[in-house]
Scaffold this active site. Structure first.
Site, PDB file in Angstrom:
ATOM      1  N   LEU A  33       0.813  -1.221   0.000  1.00 32.31           N
ATOM      2  CA  LEU A  33       0.000   0.000   0.000  1.00 32.31           C
ATOM      3  C   LEU A  33       0.845   1.269   0.000  1.00 32.31           C
ATOM      4  O   LEU A  33       1.954   1.307   0.518  1.00 32.31           O
ATOM      5  CB  LEU A  33      -0.925  -0.002   1.221  1.00 32.31           C
ATOM      6  CG  LEU A  33      -1.894  -1.193   1.298  1.00 32.31           C
ATOM      7  CD1 LEU A  33      -2.766  -1.105   2.550  1.00 32.31           C
ATOM      8  CD2 LEU A  33      -2.775  -1.295   0.059  1.00 32.31           C
ATOM      9  N   GLY A  36      -1.647   6.398  -2.711  1.00 31.85           N
ATOM     10  CA  GLY A  36      -2.750   6.267  -3.672  1.00 31.85           C
ATOM     11  C   GLY A  36      -3.883   5.450  -3.071  1.00 31.85           C
ATOM     12  O   GLY A  36      -5.063   5.805  -3.168  1.00 31.85           O
ATOM     13  N   HIS A  37      -3.512   4.337  -2.427  1.00 28.21           N
ATOM     14  CA  HIS A  37      -4.529   3.497  -1.781  1.00 28.21           C
ATOM     15  C   HIS A  37      -5.201   4.263  -0.634  1.00 28.21           C
ATOM     16  O   HIS A  37      -6.416   4.161  -0.432  1.00 28.21           O
ATOM     17  CB  HIS A  37      -3.885   2.216  -1.225  1.00 28.21           C
ATOM     18  CG  HIS A  37      -3.280   1.325  -2.273  1.00 28.21           C
ATOM     19  ND1 HIS A  37      -1.920   1.126  -2.376  1.00 28.21           N
ATOM     20  CD2 HIS A  37      -3.840   0.592  -3.263  1.00 28.21           C
ATOM     21  CE1 HIS A  37      -1.676   0.288  -3.375  1.00 28.21           C
ATOM     22  NE2 HIS A  37      -2.818  -0.051  -3.931  1.00 28.21           N
ATOM     23  N   GLU A 149      -8.422   6.219 -10.623  1.00 29.00           N
ATOM     24  CA  GLU A 149      -8.350   6.543 -12.055  1.00 29.00           C
ATOM     25  C   GLU A 149      -7.004   6.133 -12.644  1.00 29.00           C
ATOM     26  O   GLU A 149      -6.833   6.118 -13.851  1.00 29.00           O
ATOM     27  CB  GLU A 149      -8.575   8.046 -12.264  1.00 29.00           C
ATOM     28  CG  GLU A 149     -10.015   8.448 -12.032  1.00 29.00           C
ATOM     29  CD  GLU A 149     -10.281   9.921 -12.295  1.00 29.00           C
ATOM     30  OE1 GLU A 149      -9.304  10.686 -12.485  1.00 29.00           O
ATOM     31  OE2 GLU A 149     -11.456  10.303 -12.289  1.00 29.00           O
ATOM     32  N   LYS A 150      -6.042   5.835 -11.775  1.00 25.85           N
ATOM     33  CA  LYS A 150      -4.747   5.326 -12.241  1.00 25.85           C
ATOM     34  C   LYS A 150      -4.968   4.117 -13.163  1.00 25.85           C
ATOM     35  O   LYS A 150      -4.298   3.951 -14.163  1.00 25.85           O
ATOM     36  CB  LYS A 150      -3.909   4.955 -11.012  1.00 25.85           C
ATOM     37  CG  LYS A 150      -2.875   3.893 -11.204  1.00 25.85           C
ATOM     38  CD  LYS A 150      -1.588   4.482 -11.662  1.00 25.85           C
ATOM     39  CE  LYS A 150      -0.474   3.512 -11.907  1.00 25.85           C
ATOM     40  NZ  LYS A 150      -0.718   2.108 -11.780  1.00 25.85           N
ATOM     41  N   GLN A 154      -9.733  -0.284 -16.002  1.00 22.46           N
ATOM     42  CA  GLN A 154     -10.327  -1.140 -14.959  1.00 22.46           C
ATOM     43  C   GLN A 154     -11.565  -0.459 -14.361  1.00 22.46           C
ATOM     44  O   GLN A 154     -12.601  -1.087 -14.159  1.00 22.46           O
ATOM     45  CB  GLN A 154      -9.266  -1.391 -13.885  1.00 22.46           C
ATOM     46  CG  GLN A 154      -9.770  -2.042 -12.614  1.00 22.46           C
ATOM     47  CD  GLN A 154      -8.638  -2.324 -11.652  1.00 22.46           C
ATOM     48  OE1 GLN A 154      -7.807  -3.164 -11.918  1.00 22.46           O
ATOM     49  NE2 GLN A 154      -8.597  -1.640 -10.536  1.00 22.46           N
ATOM     50  N   LEU A 185       1.835   6.973  -8.370  1.00 23.28           N
ATOM     51  CA  LEU A 185       2.197   5.986  -7.355  1.00 23.28           C
ATOM     52  C   LEU A 185       1.691   4.623  -7.799  1.00 23.28           C
ATOM     53  O   LEU A 185       0.579   4.500  -8.303  1.00 23.28           O
ATOM     54  CB  LEU A 185       1.553   6.335  -6.010  1.00 23.28           C
ATOM     55  CG  LEU A 185       2.006   7.613  -5.318  1.00 23.28           C
ATOM     56  CD1 LEU A 185       1.407   7.690  -3.923  1.00 23.28           C
ATOM     57  CD2 LEU A 185       3.508   7.680  -5.220  1.00 23.28           C
ATOM     58  N   SER A 186       2.524   3.606  -7.601  1.00 20.99           N
ATOM     59  CA  SER A 186       2.151   2.242  -7.967  1.00 20.99           C
ATOM     60  C   SER A 186       2.977   1.278  -7.134  1.00 20.99           C
ATOM     61  O   SER A 186       4.159   1.536  -6.874  1.00 20.99           O
ATOM     62  CB  SER A 186       2.440   2.013  -9.453  1.00 20.99           C
ATOM     63  OG  SER A 186       2.415   0.631  -9.740  1.00 20.99           O
ATOM     64  N   SER A 187       2.361   0.166  -6.747  1.00 17.65           N
ATOM     65  CA  SER A 187       3.116  -0.847  -5.988  1.00 17.65           C
ATOM     66  C   SER A 187       4.306  -1.330  -6.804  1.00 17.65           C
ATOM     67  O   SER A 187       5.351  -1.674  -6.259  1.00 17.65           O
ATOM     68  CB  SER A 187       2.201  -2.027  -5.652  1.00 17.65           C
ATOM     69  OG  SER A 187       1.044  -1.554  -5.013  1.00 17.65           O
TER      70      SER A 187
HETATM   71  P1  AMP Z   1      -3.740  -2.151  -6.759  1.00 18.97           P
HETATM   72  O1  AMP Z   1      -3.409  -2.514  -5.361  1.00 18.97           O
HETATM   73  O2  AMP Z   1      -2.589  -1.587  -7.516  1.00 18.97           O
HETATM   74  O3  AMP Z   1      -4.462  -3.243  -7.500  1.00 18.97           O
HETATM   75  O4  AMP Z   1      -4.762  -0.938  -6.685  1.00 18.97           O
HETATM   76  C1  AMP Z   1      -5.859  -0.966  -5.851  1.00 18.97           C
HETATM   77  C2  AMP Z   1      -6.676   0.272  -6.088  1.00 18.97           C
HETATM   78  O5  AMP Z   1      -5.868   1.428  -5.828  1.00 18.97           O
HETATM   79  C3  AMP Z   1      -7.182   0.417  -7.532  1.00 18.97           C
HETATM   80  O6  AMP Z   1      -8.493   0.964  -7.514  1.00 18.97           O
HETATM   81  C4  AMP Z   1      -6.183   1.381  -8.121  1.00 18.97           C
HETATM   82  O7  AMP Z   1      -6.685   2.103  -9.222  1.00 18.97           O
HETATM   83  C5  AMP Z   1      -5.929   2.293  -6.934  1.00 18.97           C
HETATM   84  N1  AMP Z   1      -4.654   3.010  -7.100  1.00 18.97           N
HETATM   85  C6  AMP Z   1      -3.436   2.458  -7.324  1.00 18.97           C
HETATM   86  N2  AMP Z   1      -2.498   3.427  -7.472  1.00 18.97           N
HETATM   87  C7  AMP Z   1      -3.161   4.610  -7.362  1.00 18.97           C
HETATM   88  C8  AMP Z   1      -2.755   5.979  -7.443  1.00 18.97           C
HETATM   89  N3  AMP Z   1      -1.503   6.325  -7.678  1.00 18.97           N
HETATM   90  N4  AMP Z   1      -3.702   6.932  -7.269  1.00 18.97           N
HETATM   91  C9  AMP Z   1      -5.008   6.584  -7.037  1.00 18.97           C
HETATM   92  N5  AMP Z   1      -5.437   5.305  -6.951  1.00 18.97           N
HETATM   93  C10 AMP Z   1      -4.538   4.337  -7.120  1.00 18.97           C
END
Ligand code: AMP
Length: 279
Positions: A33, A36-37, A149-150, A154, A185-187
């Site tokens: 996390l 973003g999350h 919206e990232k 999806q 931001l991204s995992s």
């Molecule tokens: P994930 O854990 O990457 O599958 O993402 C879980 C949720 O968090 C999804 O709805 C993603 O779109 C959202 N998410 C991931 N990165 C961001 C970000 N940088 N900004 C906003 N939402 C995000």
């Protein structure tokens, strides 16, 4: 914050909340996390009375075994982060056998929307996403769910199947949270080496430049080609770079309001995605 690992335990908790008249909101994630999350958790402020964050690295949405194995995991750190928000009632982290018991054979498929962009790049990916999100929405009993919206495609797909299947859930879209240099931001960013992390800032910069080009009247094809070349110079392998309508995801011939720029590009083994609106 309670940590729940089993579906039956979650069902008991949800049933109890229902008798108390609670409104349940959920934030489905795959963990590792970041801010973003947390923005998704915050988007439920004042909207629900109970919040469930789910963490499940969903095997059926990975079409590459190595990508699944290498996906960052860290339940303890995630739990601390969520606990510290003071907003989350339950962290639900089911194991694989609980989600997909032997004999599991069902998929939710959203035709059309699953074939373009990341769908063309990652066959079966969106069936996996739609299936797990449907299960998580049903398991958590949520009437509200936040998505980023990232992952714009999806988000469109989730809107579609929630409508098509009459799921009683309101979807809240949350704008992309970015680093200071613009990188979304991204995992997956955790897997970038320090030099790759520096290179990665070229991705949002290239998108912004492309949007400026489009806004100043440069033809779409030329603007996209310049952007692709720009990304290649910065070491990216570009999977797609498209201008599409923000609602239907159909390809756009002109940069009118409502269109968005979508990109997927890799640095080494790490595949990054991003999107930005043409305002
Ligand atoms: P994930 O854990 O990457 O599958 O993402 C879980 C949720 O968090 C999804 O709805 C993603 O779109 C959202 N998410 C991931 N990165 C961001 C970000 N940088 N900004 C906003 N939402 C995000």
């Amino acid at each position: 914050m309670r940590i729940i690992r089993s579906r039956t335990e979650l069902a008991t908790q949800v049933a109890q909340w229902r008798t108390e008249g609670a409104t349940i909101g959920t934030v489905p994630t795959m963990g590792a996390l970041h801010a973003g999350h947390l923005a998704l958790v915050n988007a439920l402020d004042g909207v629900v009375t109970r919040r469930i964050v789910t963490i499940f690295v969903n095997p059926i949405q990975f079409n590459n075994a190595a990508d699944f194995q290498l996906y960052p995991r860290g339940l303890e750190a995630d739990a601390t982060l969520l606990q510290n928000t003071g907003k989350v009632d339950v962290l639900y982290a089911p194991d694989e056998a609980d989600m997909y018991p032997p004999g599991f054979a069902t998929r939710i498929m959203v035709s059309g929307l699953d074939e373009m962009l990341c769908g063309a790049d990652r066959p079966g990916h969106f069936d996996g996403v739609a299936t797990v999100v449907t299960k998580l929405l049903l398991q958590t009993g949520a009437s509200v769910a936040a998505f980023g919206e990232k992952d714009y495609q999806q988000l469109c797909l989730i809107h579609r199947f929630v409508r098509d299947l009459d799921l009683p859930v309101r979807i809240i879209p949350v704008p992309t949270v970015r680093e200071a240099d613009g990188l979304a931001l991204s995992s997956r960013n955790r897997r970038l080496t320090p030099p790759q992390r520096e290179q990665a800032s070229a991705l949002p910069t290239a998108l912004k430049t492309c949007i400026t080009d489009l806004q100043t009247g440069k033809p779409v094809a030329t603007s996209l080609q310049t952007c692709r070349e720009n990304l290649k110079i910065h070491g990216f392998d570009v999977h797609y770079l498209d201008l599409r309508m923000g609602d239907t995801l159909k390809e756009a011939q002109t940069a009118i309001p409502g269109t968005r720029l979508f990109v997927a590009a890799s640095l080494g083994e790490i595949r990054l995605i991003d999107n930005m609106p043409v305002t």
